[in-house]
Design an enzyme around this catalytic site. Structure first.
Site, PDB file in Angstrom:
ATOM      1  N   ASP A  10     -26.073 -78.967  26.230  1.00 52.94           N
ATOM      2  CA  ASP A  10     -25.413 -79.532  27.198  1.00 52.94           C
ATOM      3  C   ASP A  10     -25.204 -78.421  28.247  1.00 52.94           C
ATOM      4  O   ASP A  10     -24.840 -77.148  28.039  1.00 52.94           O
ATOM      5  CB  ASP A  10     -24.019 -79.974  26.691  1.00 52.94           C
ATOM      6  N   ASP A 104     -28.264 -83.719  32.300  1.00 54.90           N
ATOM      7  CA  ASP A 104     -27.799 -82.325  31.882  1.00 54.90           C
ATOM      8  C   ASP A 104     -27.722 -82.140  30.513  1.00 54.90           C
ATOM      9  O   ASP A 104     -26.851 -81.222  29.866  1.00 54.90           O
ATOM     10  CB  ASP A 104     -26.434 -81.994  32.499  1.00 54.90           C
ATOM     11  N   GLU A 105     -27.993 -83.040  29.606  1.00 55.89           N
ATOM     12  CA  GLU A 105     -27.727 -82.991  28.128  1.00 55.89           C
ATOM     13  C   GLU A 105     -29.005 -83.737  27.171  1.00 55.89           C
ATOM     14  O   GLU A 105     -29.373 -84.717  27.802  1.00 55.89           O
ATOM     15  CB  GLU A 105     -26.420 -83.404  27.624  1.00 55.89           C
TER      16      GLU A 105
END
Length: 358
Positions: A10, A104-105
């Site tokens: 993350d 983003d993860e």
């Protein structure tokens, strides 16, 4: 027993960190990515801003009140996608079993990996180091034997965290974990659980499967399993996006047209941001969902001949759909806005309208 080795990566305050990376004048200052307008929404907040209580999905006006020195910057999704692509290149150096959840993860299954390293913890350290080296950005990592625990672990020691939950430690970890920190248990459900005397994973585990299903419907089985550290979901590298949406359940029902319209616009803005974050940039069908105070639910959809990639058009369409809906004396307790029907414009058009599942 053979356990899988799952990593959840993350990126820390991804959008805001990207802005601070590219603009040194923003470093160390409270930054919010998003529009500073009457209907603007914070898409991301730097850690400096979070100290004031500024959070993603918060109305910009509220964020500005919490942090008077907050610096608003417009989003630059092409740049975020560029950085995300660099980050994913790092992932694929270790495994092809990569399941992105957003820009983003992502989950990675490194049980069998390309470098022949048995330690998922060492792989996570290498990945964090390479991301920092290649992009200048910081990532947090969670390592465990299933997706639920890996996801939970990545949030335990932010920013720049690395948290490991071993199989032999899972029960003690879950027992102590407050229910609001369980991935998959939202704020409203967590509040209901606390009112029912369920404060931690230990309390949750005391409930029978039948009781949890009775209380929380089909989610009850998921809660039953995660309270025992059980999550059999596999890392799915090829997930086709069917729909993207945002919704909100209100503490008090809304009765006035102006209040409902304002919330439709705000939620549409959040939904559009999520749409832009994804790879699905060719949606044609916008849907709104309203749930009344008596739990009756209606949806309205509109399909465009062209892909919708303009926020104003997205919000205007949602508003137009809302005006088709009759207000009700029961008030509105939930509003959802989403987009679906992802296809290229050159593909044959389907004459039927699609409905959107939230």
């Amino acid at each position: 027993m053979n356990y899988r080795k799952i990593i959840h990566i993350d990126m820390d305050a991804f959008y805001a960190s990207a802005e601070q990376l590219d603009n040194p004048k923003l470093r160390g200052k409270p930054v919010a990515v998003g529009g500073n307008s009457h209907r603007g929404v914070v898409a991301a907040a730097s850690y400096e801003a979070r100290k004031y209580g500024v959070k993603s999905a918060m109305p910009s006006a509220k964020a500005a009140k919490l942090c008077p020195d907050l610096i608003f910057v417009p989003h630059r999704f092409p740049r975020y996608k560029e950085l995300s692509a660099q980050i994913r290149e790092v992932f694929f150096e270790y495994t092809d079993l990569v399941e992105p959840l957003s820009l983003d993860e992502a989950y990675l299954d490194v049980t069998e990996n390309k470098i022949g390293l048995n330690s998922a913890t060492l792989i996570a350290k290498e990945i964090k180091s390479k991301i920092k080296e290649r992009t200048g950005l910081i990532a947090s990592a969670g390592v465990s034997y299933n997706k639920f625990l890996a996801k939970t672990a990545s949030d335990m020691d932010k920013p720049d965290g690395l948290y490991i939950i071993l199989p032999e430690d899972a029960e003690a970890f879950v027992f102590k974990l407050p229910v609001h920190r369980f991935y998959g248990i939202g704020k409203v459900t967590a509040e209901k659980m606390v009112k029912a005397g369920i404060f931690t994973g230990k309390d949750l585990r005391k409930k029978s499967l039948d009781d949890l299903i009775l209380r929380y419907g089909k989610s009850g089985k998921y809660y039953y399993n995660i309270s025992r550290g059980i999550d059999d979901r596999k890392v799915q590298p090829l997930r086709e996006t069917k729909s993207i949406s945002a919704e909100r359940t209100f503490d008090d029902n809304l009765y006035e047209f102006a209040d409902i319209k304002k919330e439709v616009e705000r939620i549409a803005s959040i939904s559009y941001d999520r749409y832009q974050q994804s790879k699905a940039t060719d949606g044609h069908t916008i849907t709104i969902k309203l749930k009344y105070g008596d739990f009756r639910q209606i949806t309205r959809s509109k399909t465009s001949e062209h892909a919708i990639n303009n926020e104003s058009e997205f919000i205007e369409t949602a508003n137009a759909l809302f005006t088709e809906v009759l207000l009700d004396e029961q008030g509105v307790r939930l509003i959802g806005v989403g987009i679906a029907n992802f296809r290229k414009d050159e593909e044959p058009k389907s004459p039927s309208q699609l409905t959107l599942e939230f």
